[in-house]
Motif scaffolding. Sequence first.
Motif, mmCIF file in Angstrom:
data_model
loop_
_atom_site.group_PDB
_atom_site.id
_atom_site.type_symbol
_atom_site.label_atom_id
_atom_site.label_comp_id
_atom_site.label_asym_id
_atom_site.label_seq_id
_atom_site.Cartn_x
_atom_site.Cartn_y
_atom_site.Cartn_z
ATOM 1 N N VAL A 12 1.160 -0.883 -0.069
ATOM 2 C CA VAL A 12 -0.259 0.004 0.221
ATOM 3 C C VAL A 12 0.740 1.299 0.456
ATOM 4 C CG1 VAL A 12 -1.861 1.156 0.986
ATOM 5 C CG2 VAL A 12 -2.102 -0.961 1.314
ATOM 6 N N VAL A 13 1.003 1.603 -0.988
ATOM 7 C CA VAL A 13 1.866 3.427 -1.030
ATOM 8 C C VAL A 13 0.566 4.418 -1.394
ATOM 9 C CG1 VAL A 13 3.296 1.911 -1.980
ATOM 10 C CG2 VAL A 13 1.644 2.926 -3.874
ATOM 11 N N PRO A 14 1.140 5.647 -1.389
ATOM 12 C CA PRO A 14 0.263 7.096 -1.747
ATOM 13 C C PRO A 14 0.279 7.411 -3.181
ATOM 14 C CG PRO A 14 2.456 7.146 -0.714
ATOM 15 C CD PRO A 14 2.154 5.627 -0.340
ATOM 16 N N ARG A 15 -1.092 7.513 -3.919
ATOM 17 C CA ARG A 15 -0.568 8.279 -5.327
ATOM 18 C C ARG A 15 0.395 9.148 -4.851
ATOM 19 N NH1 ARG A 15 -5.828 9.260 -9.211
ATOM 20 N NH2 ARG A 15 -4.097 10.122 -10.815
ATOM 21 N N ILE A 16 0.263 10.107 -4.172
ATOM 22 C CA ILE A 16 0.796 11.054 -4.409
ATOM 23 C C ILE A 16 1.802 11.484 -2.874
ATOM 24 C CG2 ILE A 16 0.850 13.867 -4.390
ATOM 25 C CD1 ILE A 16 -1.564 13.174 -6.071
ATOM 26 N N GLU A 17 2.966 11.859 -3.752
ATOM 27 C CA GLU A 17 4.104 11.709 -2.254
ATOM 28 C C GLU A 17 5.225 12.736 -2.277
ATOM 29 O OE1 GLU A 17 6.800 9.113 0.726
ATOM 30 O OE2 GLU A 17 6.579 8.007 -1.152
ATOM 31 N N THR A 18 4.899 14.308 -1.892
ATOM 32 C CA THR A 18 5.743 14.800 -1.959
ATOM 33 C C THR A 18 6.648 15.601 -1.219
ATOM 34 O OG1 THR A 18 3.391 16.813 -2.593
ATOM 35 C CG2 THR A 18 5.048 17.937 -2.554
ATOM 36 N N VAL A 19 7.771 16.229 -2.048
ATOM 37 C CA VAL A 19 8.667 16.849 -1.088
ATOM 38 C C VAL A 19 8.541 17.737 -0.935
ATOM 39 C CG1 VAL A 19 11.292 16.992 -0.461
ATOM 40 C CG2 VAL A 19 10.154 15.377 -1.914
ATOM 41 N N LEU A 20 8.348 18.334 0.159
ATOM 42 C CA LEU A 20 7.784 19.903 1.057
ATOM 43 C C LEU A 20 9.540 20.155 1.384
ATOM 44 C CD1 LEU A 20 5.104 19.128 3.133
ATOM 45 C CD2 LEU A 20 4.542 19.685 0.640
ATOM 46 N N GLY A 21 9.075 22.305 0.808
ATOM 47 C CA GLY A 21 10.681 23.225 1.376
ATOM 48 C C GLY A 21 9.487 24.102 1.439
ATOM 49 N N LEU A 27 -0.025 3.098 5.451
ATOM 50 C CA LEU A 27 1.042 3.090 4.324
ATOM 51 C C LEU A 27 2.142 2.144 4.431
ATOM 52 C CD1 LEU A 27 1.899 6.591 3.912
ATOM 53 C CD2 LEU A 27 0.371 5.899 2.344
ATOM 54 N N GLY A 28 2.319 1.206 3.452
ATOM 55 C CA GLY A 28 3.409 -0.177 3.911
ATOM 56 C C GLY A 28 2.929 -1.416 4.219
ATOM 57 N N MET A 29 1.146 -1.588 4.254
ATOM 58 C CA MET A 29 0.674 -2.561 4.261
ATOM 59 C C MET A 29 1.051 -3.408 3.264
ATOM 60 S SD MET A 29 -2.487 -2.218 6.763
ATOM 61 C CE MET A 29 -2.925 -1.164 8.420
ATOM 62 N N THR A 30 1.194 -5.352 3.549
ATOM 63 C CA THR A 30 1.153 -5.851 2.481
ATOM 64 C C THR A 30 -0.325 -6.246 1.915
ATOM 65 O OG1 THR A 30 3.431 -6.813 3.718
ATOM 66 C CG2 THR A 30 2.214 -7.769 1.552
ATOM 67 N N ALA A 31 -0.199 -6.791 1.102
ATOM 68 C CA ALA A 31 -1.980 -6.606 0.499
ATOM 69 C C ALA A 31 -1.439 -7.800 -1.319
ATOM 70 C CB ALA A 31 -2.335 -5.179 -0.333
ATOM 71 N N SER A 32 -2.767 -9.133 -0.917
ATOM 72 C CA SER A 32 -2.763 -9.608 -2.623
ATOM 73 C C SER A 32 -3.344 -9.387 -2.697
ATOM 74 C CB SER A 32 -2.704 -11.595 -1.347
ATOM 75 O OG SER A 32 -2.205 -11.716 -0.262
ATOM 76 N N LEU A 33 -3.472 -8.878 -3.766
ATOM 77 C CA LEU A 33 -3.960 -8.103 -5.417
ATOM 78 C C LEU A 33 -4.779 -9.467 -5.815
ATOM 79 C CD1 LEU A 33 -4.867 -5.315 -5.761
ATOM 80 C CD2 LEU A 33 -2.890 -5.971 -7.811
ATOM 81 N N THR A 34 -5.651 -9.416 -6.367
ATOM 82 C CA THR A 34 -6.218 -10.741 -7.094
ATOM 83 C C THR A 34 -7.042 -10.279 -8.127
ATOM 84 O OG1 THR A 34 -6.953 -12.205 -4.749
ATOM 85 C CG2 THR A 34 -8.320 -12.809 -7.439
#
Length: 388
Positions: free
Chosen positions: A80-89, A295-302
């Motif tokens: 499981v990942v985010p669609r958008i991961e932004t680097v903020l500065g 985020l980071g959870m493991t999933a089994s996709l069918t």
Amino acid sequence: MRRSVDGFAKLLPTALAGRKAKLALVAVAAIAVIGVAGAFTWNANASRAPAVAEPVLRPTRVAEIQYRPHNHSLMLAGIVVPRIETVLGFRVAGKMISREVDVGATIAPGQLIARIDPTDYRLAVDNARAALVSAEADYARAKADLERYQALRGSAAFMNQTLDQRQSIASTTLARVDQAKSQLATAENNLAYTELKADAAGVITAVQAEVGQVLAQGQGMVKLARSEELEISVGVPEHRLKTVREVSLVTFELWSDTGHRYSAKLRELSPSADPLTRTYPARFTVIDAPSFIGLGMTASLTLAKPEPGVLAEVPLSAIFQQGTRPAVWVIDRATGTVALRPVVIARWRDETALIASGVKDGEIVATAGVHKLEPGQKVRPLLQVAGR
């Protein structure tokens, strides 16, 4: 006395001889009786018909053939990942004086993340505000001079050339007012940029700067994974690309919540393989996300797509290899005899096979010990189950 002993000695052989004769007569009589009884018994058995042993039926596990629609499924493991991961500065340069979040912190929109020293930017705002006041004063004087001169129109003191000059001065001072307002707005924005705030809800996944560090304009400070849209990232083997493109139903199951399935859909499939894993990265958007997903959870996709037509599913143990063709042992429901029948296998699975033709709906086939059966052999079904 002597005569008595001699007489007894003479009589003893005669007595023994008589005893032996009697024993011999008894033995002959016994043998005769046994012979008569044996003859009688043999005659009685001979008059009876020989008994035929009934054949022992071999117990056999069976399965009933049922044709129904099936799906061709593919299972992949993903994260499981985010669609958008932004680097903020920070949008301005400066020395960071505070940081309000750590890795793993949940952020709301507009929440403060960090600050840099605002002293220089506050002074810039003061200078821009003073420049605006000066420009507005110049414009007010030029505007008043223009209005007074316009009042002289029609008199001997009125000259068109002077009017043009005063109009030009008024326009220039007005432009300087607009310029000063823009500079003040820029200075105020820069002062506001000394506070780094989240522009969306999410989770901090990385911190790349610490308090006391002087940061350049636009330098990355934290990573924010947005939580409004989650995806499952998987690597697709190259021989499964066609299946992934043609799927009609996608579901996933979290390893931390086995037994519950949720919907997803394919959003992105990379056209090139990853150089390290040699798989094609794919992203599946989570549609019905459970509240506890992280985020980071493991999933089994069918991934599933319908098989053409209807097929019958049987265990692999039911398949008998007849030469180069697969076959099954069909059991006659009335007589219990078995017959070997070739079949067409549409697809092989891990534990079952899908039969396209060769057997009829409702027939029963043997599913165990198929290599020990012979044509015409009678069996006794042990268990009848549907489709397995």
